[in-house]
Design an enzyme around this catalytic site. Sequence first.
Site, PDB file in Angstrom:
ATOM      1  N   ASP A  83       3.944  14.376  38.127  1.00  0.00           N
ATOM      2  CA  ASP A  83       3.846  15.394  39.453  1.00  0.00           C
ATOM      3  C   ASP A  83       4.706  16.483  38.219  1.00  0.00           C
ATOM      4  O   ASP A  83       5.499  16.234  37.403  1.00  0.00           O
ATOM      5  CB  ASP A  83       5.237  14.676  40.176  1.00  0.00           C
ATOM      6  CG  ASP A  83       5.160  15.866  41.627  1.00  0.00           C
ATOM      7  OD1 ASP A  83       4.443  16.919  41.667  1.00  0.00           O
ATOM      8  OD2 ASP A  83       5.824  15.364  42.575  1.00  0.00           O
ATOM      9  N   ASP A 268       4.019   8.461  47.665  1.00  0.00           N
ATOM     10  CA  ASP A 268       4.816   7.670  46.632  1.00  0.00           C
ATOM     11  C   ASP A 268       6.389   7.932  46.575  1.00  0.00           C
ATOM     12  O   ASP A 268       6.379   9.392  47.308  1.00  0.00           O
ATOM     13  CB  ASP A 268       4.785   9.027  45.270  1.00  0.00           C
ATOM     14  CG  ASP A 268       5.065  10.303  45.250  1.00  0.00           C
ATOM     15  OD1 ASP A 268       4.147  10.543  45.805  1.00  0.00           O
ATOM     16  OD2 ASP A 268       6.055  10.667  44.140  1.00  0.00           O
TER      17      ASP A 268
END
Length: 363
Positions: A83, A268
Amino acid sequence: MSQPSASVQQFEVPHGRIRLPAFFPDATFGFVRALDSTDLISCRVEGLVMNVFHLMQHPGSSVIKNLGGLHAMARWDRPIVTDSGGFQAYSLLRNNPHAGSVTKKGILFRPEGSERGFLLTPEKSIQLQLSYGADIAICLDYCTHPDDPFEVQEVSVATTIEWAKRCRKEFDKHVEGWNPSTKPLLFAVVQGGGNLNLRRVCTQALLDIGFDGFGYGGYPFDSQGTLLVDTMRYLRELVPAEVPLFALGIGSPESLVEGVRLGYSLFDCALPTRDARSGRLYRFETEQLTAPAGRWYSKVYIGDKKHMKNREPVSPNCDCLTCAEYSCAYLQHLFKRNDPLFHRLASLHNVRFMTQLIERLRR
Ligand SMILES: [Zn+2]
């Protein structure tokens, strides 16, 4: 083939196949707290999400590069999504506006207790993600809360689009000439808060630039803690069905099931392991996930008095190490002594619950 296929039941990335839907635990700093890679494999975890915003601070980029990248460092040979850190920068600045600022250039921040400031630009974010060995890289975005005023959402969308262009350019420059089997994918993040028109503008601009997948950006719950179902559904309608959608940061059991119902396929979340460490263990109550909301699974509060002499495992139908070997009473003992062994055994169980949930959803 390294691109998502038309049916998008699965796609290939450099470290293997991602089967959808998928739940990837958060290994924010390069590890899932209390679990090592063999534990994660025993829980049938197929991929992890790591975070550039945190990794560039700890252990730092030079250490990661010196250790041969994230896969070698964490002894993890399955897919890793990195990310970009837009959400984490947003959280830092929301809690402490003096910790930095967002400009057209990028995100400038100085974490609490840190001697130095960091400048995270779209280009820098891509360079780091590629140098760390990401299988899926994510464009830097300007994250907002759905309660933020329209003017903030408007700036966020314009900035996110501009940064996505810069990320795309930087990414293409670096991977030019790479063997297709080693080329990561690039996802972009759609912003716009709860405003459907801004979501549409942002999605259209990002689709025009072209990405392998998209993430639902921004804080995904309203001030009452309710998942923004209408906005999520709208994004799914805007993005062609063959393009995977990542429900970033969404991964409570009930939100995950809702997300799959809405057409999202990647999830996630740090919640299952955080719940585990706090003594909240998940258990399936019905075979079918269609039972009324909140009825198909329950939480076992392991600290409850009733488990003091309970010789049963947390969940009789679970195949994890914890349920195979240990009773609720022993887990309560470890929990009350606050032993790290409890963190491991509890996390093993909740992570396996999440992968079992995914297996059921795939069926
Ligand atoms: Zn278990």
